[in-house]
Scaffold this motif. Structure first.
Motif, mmCIF file in Angstrom:
data_model
loop_
_atom_site.group_PDB
_atom_site.id
_atom_site.type_symbol
_atom_site.label_atom_id
_atom_site.label_comp_id
_atom_site.label_asym_id
_atom_site.label_seq_id
_atom_site.Cartn_x
_atom_site.Cartn_y
_atom_site.Cartn_z
ATOM 1 N N LYS A 64 0.845 -1.192 0.000
ATOM 2 C CA LYS A 64 0.000 0.000 0.000
ATOM 3 C C LYS A 64 0.884 1.248 0.000
ATOM 4 N N ILE A 65 0.701 2.086 -1.018
ATOM 5 C CA ILE A 65 1.497 3.292 -1.176
ATOM 6 C C ILE A 65 0.583 4.464 -1.504
ATOM 7 N N VAL A 113 -5.803 -5.203 -3.467
ATOM 8 C CA VAL A 113 -7.256 -5.345 -3.458
ATOM 9 C C VAL A 113 -7.639 -6.795 -3.201
ATOM 10 N N GLY A 114 -8.641 -7.006 -2.327
ATOM 11 C CA GLY A 114 -9.228 -8.327 -2.133
ATOM 12 C C GLY A 114 -8.326 -9.309 -1.411
ATOM 13 N N ASN A 115 -8.581 -10.592 -1.672
ATOM 14 C CA ASN A 115 -7.835 -11.680 -1.055
ATOM 15 C C ASN A 115 -6.359 -11.592 -1.427
ATOM 16 N N GLN A 116 -5.496 -11.599 -0.412
ATOM 17 C CA GLN A 116 -4.061 -11.466 -0.636
ATOM 18 C C GLN A 116 -3.516 -12.547 -1.561
ATOM 19 N N LYS A 117 -4.090 -13.747 -1.500
ATOM 20 C CA LYS A 117 -3.626 -14.858 -2.334
ATOM 21 C C LYS A 117 -3.900 -14.618 -3.816
ATOM 22 N N LYS A 118 -4.873 -13.750 -4.113
ATOM 23 C CA LYS A 118 -5.207 -13.442 -5.509
ATOM 24 C C LYS A 118 -4.237 -12.432 -6.127
ATOM 25 N N GLU A 119 -3.476 -11.717 -5.283
ATOM 26 C CA GLU A 119 -2.443 -10.767 -5.723
ATOM 27 C C GLU A 119 -2.996 -9.697 -6.655
ATOM 28 N N MET A 120 -4.220 -9.248 -6.396
ATOM 29 C CA MET A 120 -4.815 -8.175 -7.179
ATOM 30 C C MET A 120 -4.361 -6.825 -6.624
ATOM 31 N N GLY A 121 -4.390 -5.810 -7.481
ATOM 32 C CA GLY A 121 -4.010 -4.500 -7.005
ATOM 33 C C GLY A 121 -4.250 -3.412 -8.031
ATOM 34 N N ILE A 142 -0.361 20.771 -19.015
ATOM 35 C CA ILE A 142 -0.666 19.383 -19.375
ATOM 36 C C ILE A 142 -1.147 18.651 -18.133
ATOM 37 N N PHE A 143 -2.264 17.969 -18.272
ATOM 38 C CA PHE A 143 -2.758 17.055 -17.224
ATOM 39 C C PHE A 143 -2.617 15.638 -17.743
ATOM 40 N N PHE A 144 -2.067 14.754 -16.899
ATOM 41 C CA PHE A 144 -1.847 13.365 -17.299
ATOM 42 C C PHE A 144 -2.292 12.449 -16.168
ATOM 43 N N THR A 145 -2.966 11.368 -16.540
ATOM 44 C CA THR A 145 -3.359 10.380 -15.544
ATOM 45 C C THR A 145 -3.279 8.989 -16.146
ATOM 46 N N GLN A 146 -2.983 8.004 -15.319
ATOM 47 C CA GLN A 146 -2.961 6.620 -15.785
ATOM 48 C C GLN A 146 -3.369 5.693 -14.647
ATOM 49 N N ALA A 147 -3.894 4.536 -15.029
ATOM 50 C CA ALA A 147 -4.352 3.553 -14.044
ATOM 51 C C ALA A 147 -4.133 2.154 -14.592
ATOM 52 N N GLY A 148 -3.808 1.235 -13.705
ATOM 53 C CA GLY A 148 -3.657 -0.166 -14.069
ATOM 54 C C GLY A 148 -4.188 -1.058 -12.975
ATOM 55 N N PHE A 149 -4.649 -2.246 -13.355
ATOM 56 C CA PHE A 149 -5.201 -3.172 -12.366
ATOM 57 C C PHE A 149 -4.653 -4.574 -12.620
ATOM 58 N N VAL A 150 -4.024 -5.161 -11.598
ATOM 59 C CA VAL A 150 -3.518 -6.528 -11.695
ATOM 60 C C VAL A 150 -4.690 -7.487 -11.503
ATOM 61 N N LEU A 151 -4.943 -8.310 -12.506
ATOM 62 C CA LEU A 151 -6.068 -9.249 -12.457
ATOM 63 C C LEU A 151 -5.798 -10.373 -11.463
ATOM 64 N N PRO A 152 -6.855 -11.035 -10.976
ATOM 65 C CA PRO A 152 -6.671 -12.125 -10.004
ATOM 66 C C PRO A 152 -5.709 -13.192 -10.525
ATOM 67 N N LYS A 153 -4.896 -13.705 -9.642
ATOM 68 C CA LYS A 153 -3.897 -14.702 -10.005
ATOM 69 C C LYS A 153 -4.550 -15.963 -10.561
ATOM 70 N N PHE A 154 -4.077 -16.406 -11.725
ATOM 71 C CA PHE A 154 -4.612 -17.618 -12.332
ATOM 72 C C PHE A 154 -3.503 -18.543 -12.816
ATOM 73 N N SER A 155 -2.237 -18.125 -12.627
ATOM 74 C CA SER A 155 -1.106 -18.903 -13.114
ATOM 75 C C SER A 155 0.088 -18.675 -12.206
#
Length: 454
Positions: free
Chosen positions: A265-266, A307-315, A368-381
């Motif tokens: 968490k940052i 985000v969510g269950n730690q084992k899923k490694e989402m963020g 200039i205004f700049f924004t970006q976002a990314g989401f790590v999907l639930p672990k499946f591999s």
């Protein structure tokens, strides 16, 4: 995981962490049994495959072309860091950039053609002294306040987090480049020669520098906009600070990550500046010249949220920044990364103000205004990790008669943590009319990037 130019890790309790199963270790040679004298190495490679929709009026290798396929080397780097004593380190980074079949190499044709034998040069070369180290060298205990001082060719930059951005931990396929306010004009690939200081005051991370910009001497046209001309040679001043609300980041090198896969968490809020007196020049009347100061200010926020269950490694990873640029009246810059195109002299249609190929308006006097976002999907591999992302820039530049929207959408496919990934991305840019300076079209660019860091 292995270190890179932005992840070289000091051997201290401060960064002790749970072992990553994908960790391939460090490329490190200890020079004494105690291990406080050492050499560390990093190698990184970024290869791009692209499909480019060219701006109107483009010729490629003297042939009119609306669409171009290419392959190229965006970045190839070798980094060396040496700790000679616990108080003294040397940092060197060399490499080549932006080489494809027609750009980034020598001039002319034949053996040393336009795309061949790209320049291999120093990116960073500086010495650094620990005034107050992060950790006490005798006890290993953490010092809440620390300060380091250095001198040389460096990238301890001001303005924003992204002005100090890592190129091996990017969220999108590349940095937006306007985050470097003097890129390849008054600097050498975002570096200048000078003196810098950096460190922490508890949770406040800071960096400041006084530098000698590289010389520029472009001659302005009569009644035209400001151009880069710093012939009287004034110093530049830069700084950036950010407050860390949650987990703290280690700044063993100047490079700040734009993507840590949200493993911690940052929340960081920062602000910075860059100033250079008499950096540009205009010619309002024939043989009458006026100098103008360059002043750039930025404020930003960076957050990573598991985000969510730690084992899923989402963020979720989020970054937003606002830049205010003042280079003088109607200053405007264009840029096209590994641009394959040149102007077609026989083109008679509606021409692009940006010029040929994949040129776009990079930055200029304005905001200039700049924004970006990314989401790590639930672990499946156990091997593959997927992170869709989106970025958007709104450019309001004084020399243009309409605001421009630029965006990228894509996904990162991590094959071995951040040591190996593939990026698939589509980018869209507006095209401005050469006469009216308003948008009349849009063009796109597909990118497939292969990234390795050891």
């Amino acid at each position: 995981m292995a270190y890179s130019q932005d992840t070289i890790k000091p051997k201290t309790p401060e960064i002790a962490a749970k072992k990553n199963p994908l960790d391939i270790g460090e490329l490190k040679i200890n020079l004494n049994p105690k291990g406080d004298k050492w050499l560390k190495f990093s190698v990184s490679s970024q290869i791009w495959l692209r499909n480019i929709e060219n701006n109107p009026g483009t010729a490629v290798n003297s042939i009119p072309q609306q669409e171009t396929y290419d392959a190229g080397m965006r970045r190839m780097r070798l980094t060396i860091q040496s700790q000679i004593t616990p108080f003294y380190t040397v940092f060197i980074q060399v490499g080549a950039n932006n080489q494809n079949f027609i750009s980034g190499g020598g001039s002319g044709t034949g053996t040393n053609g336009a795309g061949k034998k790209a320049a291999f040069f120093f990116h960073d070369a500086y010495n650094e002294l620990a005034i107050v180290p992060r950790n006490n060298f005798q006890t290993g205990q953490l010092n809440k306040n620390n300060i380091y001082m250095g001198v040389g060719l460096h990238s301890w930059n001001g303005v924003s987090r992204m002005t100090n951005g890592s190129t091996t931990k990017m969220l999108a396929g590349d940095l937006p480049i306007f985050n470097f306010p003097t890129i390849e004009i008054a600097d050498q690939f975002s570096r200048q020669f000078g003196v810098f200081v950096h460190g922490e005051f508890n949770r406040l991370n800071y960096r400041f520098s006084v530098n000698k910009p590289f010389a520029t001497n472009i001659k302005p046209s009569i009644g035209g906009g400001a151009v880069d001309n710093n012939q009287n040679g004034k110093l530049s001043f830069a700084g950036y600070t950010y407050y860390q609300f949650f987990n703290k980041e280690i700044t063993a090198t100047s490079f700040l990550a734009g993507n840590n896969l949200a493993v911690k968490k940052i929340l960081n809020v920062g602000a910075g500046f860059y100033t250079n007196k008499n950096a540009t020049l205009t010619q309002p009347k024939e043989n009458v010249f006026e100098s103008h100061n360059a002043s750039i200010f930025g404020t930003d926020i960076y957050s990573e949220i598991p985000v969510g269950n730690q084992k899923k490694e989402m963020g979720l990873t989020l970054y937003s920044v606002f830049y205010h640029y003042n280079y003088g009246p109607n200053y405007l810059r264009t840029s096209g990364i590994m641009n394959p195109g040149t102007a077609d002299p026989d083109f008679t249609g509606q021409k692009a103000l940006e010029g040929a190929g994949n040129n776009r308006f990079l930055m200029g006097t304005g905001n200039i205004f700049f924004t970006q976002a990314g989401f790590v999907l639930p672990k499946f591999s156990k091997i593959l990790k997927v992170q869709p992302f989106f970025s958007y820039a709104l450019k309001d530049l004084k020399a243009l008669h309409e605001k421009g929207s630029y965006y990228d959408v894509g996904a990162n496919f991590f094959l071995y943590g951040q040591n190996a990934k593939i990026v698939a991305q589509y980018s869209s840019r507006p095209i401005y009319d050469a006469v009216s300076k308003i948008i009349f079209d849009r063009k796109g660019e597909f990118l497939l990037g292969l990234y390795i860091v050891l």
